[in-house]
Scaffold this motif. Structure first.
Motif, PDB file in Angstrom:
ATOM      1  N   PHE A  35       1.034  -1.433   0.605  1.00 61.51           N
ATOM      2  CA  PHE A  35      -0.184   0.095  -0.216  1.00 61.51           C
ATOM      3  C   PHE A  35       1.115   0.822  -0.027  1.00 61.51           C
ATOM      4  O   PHE A  35       0.515   2.250  -0.428  1.00 61.51           O
ATOM      5  CB  PHE A  35      -1.193   0.340   1.052  1.00 61.51           C
ATOM      6  CG  PHE A  35      -1.372   1.046   0.997  1.00 61.51           C
ATOM      7  CD1 PHE A  35      -3.042   1.765   0.682  1.00 61.51           C
ATOM      8  CD2 PHE A  35      -1.613   2.080   2.176  1.00 61.51           C
ATOM      9  CE1 PHE A  35      -3.482   2.444   0.570  1.00 61.51           C
ATOM     10  CE2 PHE A  35      -2.213   3.602   2.413  1.00 61.51           C
ATOM     11  CZ  PHE A  35      -3.334   3.247   1.739  1.00 61.51           C
ATOM     12  N   ILE A  36       2.157   1.732   1.139  1.00 57.34           N
ATOM     13  CA  ILE A  36       2.269   2.039   0.761  1.00 57.34           C
ATOM     14  C   ILE A  36       3.449   2.411  -0.225  1.00 57.34           C
ATOM     15  O   ILE A  36       3.817   3.854  -0.874  1.00 57.34           O
ATOM     16  CB  ILE A  36       3.392   2.321   2.227  1.00 57.34           C
ATOM     17  CG1 ILE A  36       3.150   2.214   3.472  1.00 57.34           C
ATOM     18  CG2 ILE A  36       5.093   3.657   2.405  1.00 57.34           C
ATOM     19  CD1 ILE A  36       4.494   1.997   4.642  1.00 57.34           C
ATOM     20  N   LEU A  37       4.500   1.721  -0.590  1.00 58.30           N
ATOM     21  CA  LEU A  37       4.172   2.064  -2.527  1.00 58.30           C
ATOM     22  C   LEU A  37       3.520   1.989  -3.426  1.00 58.30           C
ATOM     23  O   LEU A  37       4.221   2.899  -4.131  1.00 58.30           O
ATOM     24  CB  LEU A  37       5.405  -0.084  -2.569  1.00 58.30           C
ATOM     25  CG  LEU A  37       5.689   0.082  -4.167  1.00 58.30           C
ATOM     26  CD1 LEU A  37       7.305   0.981  -3.881  1.00 58.30           C
ATOM     27  CD2 LEU A  37       6.283  -1.202  -4.130  1.00 58.30           C
ATOM     28  N   GLY A  38       2.443   1.585  -3.601  1.00 59.16           N
ATOM     29  CA  GLY A  38       1.306   2.094  -3.985  1.00 59.16           C
ATOM     30  C   GLY A  38       1.510   3.838  -4.302  1.00 59.16           C
ATOM     31  O   GLY A  38       1.368   3.937  -5.001  1.00 59.16           O
ATOM     32  N   ILE A  39       0.914   3.677  -3.028  1.00 61.77           N
ATOM     33  CA  ILE A  39       0.829   5.688  -2.432  1.00 61.77           C
ATOM     34  C   ILE A  39       2.079   6.866  -3.340  1.00 61.77           C
ATOM     35  O   ILE A  39       1.714   7.293  -4.173  1.00 61.77           O
ATOM     36  CB  ILE A  39       0.963   5.732  -1.055  1.00 61.77           C
ATOM     37  CG1 ILE A  39      -0.422   5.275  -1.147  1.00 61.77           C
ATOM     38  CG2 ILE A  39       0.785   7.035  -1.221  1.00 61.77           C
ATOM     39  CD1 ILE A  39      -2.360   6.009  -1.432  1.00 61.77           C
ATOM     40  N   SER A  40       3.338   6.019  -2.704  1.00 56.85           N
ATOM     41  CA  SER A  40       4.961   6.187  -3.177  1.00 56.85           C
ATOM     42  C   SER A  40       4.905   6.551  -4.784  1.00 56.85           C
ATOM     43  O   SER A  40       5.412   8.213  -5.417  1.00 56.85           O
ATOM     44  CB  SER A  40       5.533   5.831  -2.475  1.00 56.85           C
ATOM     45  OG  SER A  40       5.856   5.628  -1.392  1.00 56.85           O
ATOM     46  N   VAL A  41       4.183   5.319  -5.126  1.00 53.72           N
ATOM     47  CA  VAL A  41       4.136   5.669  -7.179  1.00 53.72           C
ATOM     48  C   VAL A  41       3.335   6.655  -7.203  1.00 53.72           C
ATOM     49  O   VAL A  41       3.458   7.608  -8.708  1.00 53.72           O
ATOM     50  CB  VAL A  41       4.039   4.474  -7.547  1.00 53.72           C
ATOM     51  CG1 VAL A  41       4.526   4.348  -8.978  1.00 53.72           C
ATOM     52  CG2 VAL A  41       5.462   2.994  -6.842  1.00 53.72           C
ATOM     53  N   LEU A  42       2.342   6.536  -7.108  1.00 54.80           N
ATOM     54  CA  LEU A  42       0.967   7.860  -7.300  1.00 54.80           C
ATOM     55  C   LEU A  42       1.875   9.289  -7.025  1.00 54.80           C
ATOM     56  O   LEU A  42       1.664   9.948  -7.979  1.00 54.80           O
ATOM     57  CB  LEU A  42      -0.342   7.523  -7.027  1.00 54.80           C
ATOM     58  CG  LEU A  42      -1.624   5.877  -7.324  1.00 54.80           C
ATOM     59  CD1 LEU A  42      -2.128   5.887  -6.184  1.00 54.80           C
ATOM     60  CD2 LEU A  42      -1.745   6.071  -8.552  1.00 54.80           C
ATOM     61  N   ALA A  43       2.459   8.993  -5.537  1.00 53.53           N
ATOM     62  CA  ALA A  43       2.692  10.527  -5.297  1.00 53.53           C
ATOM     63  C   ALA A  43       3.852  11.058  -6.683  1.00 53.53           C
ATOM     64  O   ALA A  43       3.708  12.408  -6.955  1.00 53.53           O
ATOM     65  CB  ALA A  43       3.144  10.720  -3.897  1.00 53.53           C
ATOM     66  N   LEU A  44       4.910   9.725  -6.907  1.00 57.06           N
ATOM     67  CA  LEU A  44       6.246  10.114  -7.756  1.00 57.06           C
ATOM     68  C   LEU A  44       4.806  10.718  -9.183  1.00 57.06           C
ATOM     69  O   LEU A  44       6.216  11.870  -9.935  1.00 57.06           O
ATOM     70  CB  LEU A  44       6.675   8.724  -8.262  1.00 57.06           C
ATOM     71  CG  LEU A  44       8.030   9.258  -9.222  1.00 57.06           C
ATOM     72  CD1 LEU A  44       9.112  10.683  -8.285  1.00 57.06           C
ATOM     73  CD2 LEU A  44       8.422   7.707  -9.100  1.00 57.06           C
ATOM     74  N   LEU A  45       4.717   9.991  -9.610  1.00 60.12           N
ATOM     75  CA  LEU A  45       3.785   9.830 -11.085  1.00 60.12           C
ATOM     76  C   LEU A  45       2.834  11.816 -11.069  1.00 60.12           C
ATOM     77  O   LEU A  45       3.112  11.871 -11.909  1.00 60.12           O
ATOM     78  CB  LEU A  45       2.515   9.382 -11.147  1.00 60.12           C
ATOM     79  CG  LEU A  45       2.932   7.630 -11.520  1.00 60.12           C
ATOM     80  CD1 LEU A  45       1.704   6.524 -11.695  1.00 60.12           C
ATOM     81  CD2 LEU A  45       4.098   7.381 -12.572  1.00 60.12           C
ATOM     82  N   SER A  46       2.396  11.741  -9.972  1.00 60.01           N
ATOM     83  CA  SER A  46       1.480  13.188  -9.729  1.00 60.01           C
ATOM     84  C   SER A  46       2.943  14.257  -9.806  1.00 60.01           C
ATOM     85  O   SER A  46       2.315  15.375 -10.561  1.00 60.01           O
ATOM     86  CB  SER A  46       1.172  13.128  -8.713  1.00 60.01           C
ATOM     87  OG  SER A  46      -0.441  12.097  -8.556  1.00 60.01           O
ATOM     88  N   ILE A  47       3.904  14.232  -9.299  1.00 57.09           N
ATOM     89  CA  ILE A  47       4.537  15.465  -9.193  1.00 57.09           C
ATOM     90  C   ILE A  47       5.420  15.247 -10.674  1.00 57.09           C
ATOM     91  O   ILE A  47       5.346  16.589 -11.404  1.00 57.09           O
ATOM     92  CB  ILE A  47       6.380  15.059  -8.022  1.00 57.09           C
ATOM     93  CG1 ILE A  47       5.393  15.265  -6.829  1.00 57.09           C
ATOM     94  CG2 ILE A  47       7.010  15.752  -8.008  1.00 57.09           C
ATOM     95  CD1 ILE A  47       6.077  14.821  -5.238  1.00 57.09           C
ATOM     96  N   THR A  48       5.670  14.139 -10.849  1.00 55.66           N
ATOM     97  CA  THR A  48       6.192  14.145 -12.359  1.00 55.66           C
ATOM     98  C   THR A  48       5.593  15.112 -13.327  1.00 55.66           C
ATOM     99  O   THR A  48       6.145  15.678 -14.287  1.00 55.66           O
ATOM    100  CB  THR A  48       6.384  12.417 -13.292  1.00 55.66           C
ATOM    101  OG1 THR A  48       7.682  12.296 -12.153  1.00 55.66           O
ATOM    102  CG2 THR A  48       7.225  12.756 -14.203  1.00 55.66           C
ATOM    103  N   LEU A  49       4.134  14.172 -13.791  1.00 59.08           N
ATOM    104  CA  LEU A  49       2.808  15.312 -14.650  1.00 59.08           C
ATOM    105  C   LEU A  49       2.729  16.715 -14.166  1.00 59.08           C
ATOM    106  O   LEU A  49       3.023  17.349 -14.760  1.00 59.08           O
ATOM    107  CB  LEU A  49       1.944  14.910 -14.443  1.00 59.08           C
ATOM    108  CG  LEU A  49       0.719  15.016 -15.010  1.00 59.08           C
ATOM    109  CD1 LEU A  49       1.857  14.124 -16.521  1.00 59.08           C
ATOM    110  CD2 LEU A  49      -0.984  14.426 -14.860  1.00 59.08           C
ATOM    111  N   VAL A  50       3.383  17.467 -13.193  1.00 59.43           N
ATOM    112  CA  VAL A  50       3.205  18.916 -12.983  1.00 59.43           C
ATOM    113  C   VAL A  50       3.694  19.006 -12.927  1.00 59.43           C
ATOM    114  O   VAL A  50       4.398  20.230 -13.592  1.00 59.43           O
ATOM    115  CB  VAL A  50       3.043  18.654 -11.170  1.00 59.43           C
ATOM    116  CG1 VAL A  50       2.921  20.160 -10.844  1.00 59.43           C
ATOM    117  CG2 VAL A  50       1.495  18.798 -10.233  1.00 59.43           C
ATOM    118  N   LEU A  51       5.631  18.529 -13.094  1.00 60.86           N
ATOM    119  CA  LEU A  51       6.891  19.486 -14.021  1.00 60.86           C
ATOM    120  C   LEU A  51       6.781  19.550 -14.783  1.00 60.86           C
ATOM    121  O   LEU A  51       7.859  20.199 -15.611  1.00 60.86           O
ATOM    122  CB  LEU A  51       7.700  18.799 -12.599  1.00 60.86           C
ATOM    123  CG  LEU A  51       8.217  18.758 -11.057  1.00 60.86           C
ATOM    124  CD1 LEU A  51       9.126  18.358 -10.884  1.00 60.86           C
ATOM    125  CD2 LEU A  51       8.041  19.999 -10.727  1.00 60.86           C
TER     126      LEU A  51
END
Length: 234
Positions: free
Chosen positions: A15-31
């Motif tokens: 679960f933590i890994l999944g949340i971390s990946v989603l956060a990474l994808l979100s940050i990358t999309l914004v940047l």
């Protein structure tokens, strides 16, 4: 440790890994959007890490949040262009190659297919002839390929340090990934497909470092083909 406790801890980690990946994808999309819209490059290595490692997942994530998946390739191309630009321009043209897609050719093209792609007949019916002539005049090696698989032959049989690639967003980004050990620059097609594709000629000439004469930009705004094969626009 009981088996139930193990599964509980394992589930929490997933679960933590999944949340971390989603956060990474979100940050990358914004940047990535920041880079494309405002030309501001922030954390480039993070952007490339996300795109290279989670390429397919990132595209799917973009679609889910209502963004065209093509943005993933666009971000990858823009980041590599900016990271490589300074060193690319320091390399001699004789140590660079220009790779063009065969879909830019004229519908009546008579070029034959060789080991490293199409062998242009220099008929000047399309922008390939214009770009090829200018690039070779500067010292570049020029290759016209039907697909990225021909890149293997080009890399194996040629000694070069940098390249300029022209292709649709996805093919261009993936090719720049595969050839990341070289200093690359990419120009995406304005209109992709199998035939009648279109490229910004002026953008390619600028990547080449060519002196752009007045009138050469007209080819990028009209048909991909030169309407007067007997005259060059450059």
């Amino acid at each position: 440790m009981a088996l139930s406790e193990f599964y509980q801890i394992f589930g929490q980690l997933v679960f933590i890994l999944g949340i971390s990946v989603l956060a990474l994808l979100s940050i990358t999309l914004v940047l990535g959007k920041l880079l494309i819209k405002e030309n501001r490059l922030v954390f480039p290595r993070l952007l490339l890490f996300t795109i290279d490692i989670f390429y397919g997942l990132f595209k799917r994530f973009s679609e889910i949040v209502g963004v065209d998946a093509k943005i993933v390739d666009q971000i990858g191309i823009e980041v590599r262009n900016k990271l490589n630009e300074r060193i690319f321009h320091k390399i001699k043209p004789e140590e660079k190659i220009l790779v063009l897609p065969h879909c830019l050719r004229h519908q009546d093209c008579e070029a034959k297919l060789g080991e490293s792609g199409l062998v242009c007949q220099d008929c000047n019916r399309c922008v390939i002839g214009v770009l090829k002539s200018k690039a070779e005049e500067m010292g570049y090696g020029v290759y016209i390929i039907p697909g990225s698989t021909f890149l293997k032959n080009i890399v194996a049989k040629n000694n070069f340090k940098a390249f300029i690639g022209v292709a649709c967003y996805q093919d261009l980004n993936l090719s720049m990934m595969k050839l990341s050990k070289f200093h690359c620059q990419g120009v995406p097609l304005l209109r992709d497909g199998c035939i009648n594709t279109k490229v910004d000629v002026k953008a390619v000439l600028e990547k080449l470092g060519a002196d752009i004469k007045k009138g050469s930009e007209k080819l990028s705004d009209e048909s991909p083909c030169n309407k007067n094969p007997s005259k060059k626009s450059i």
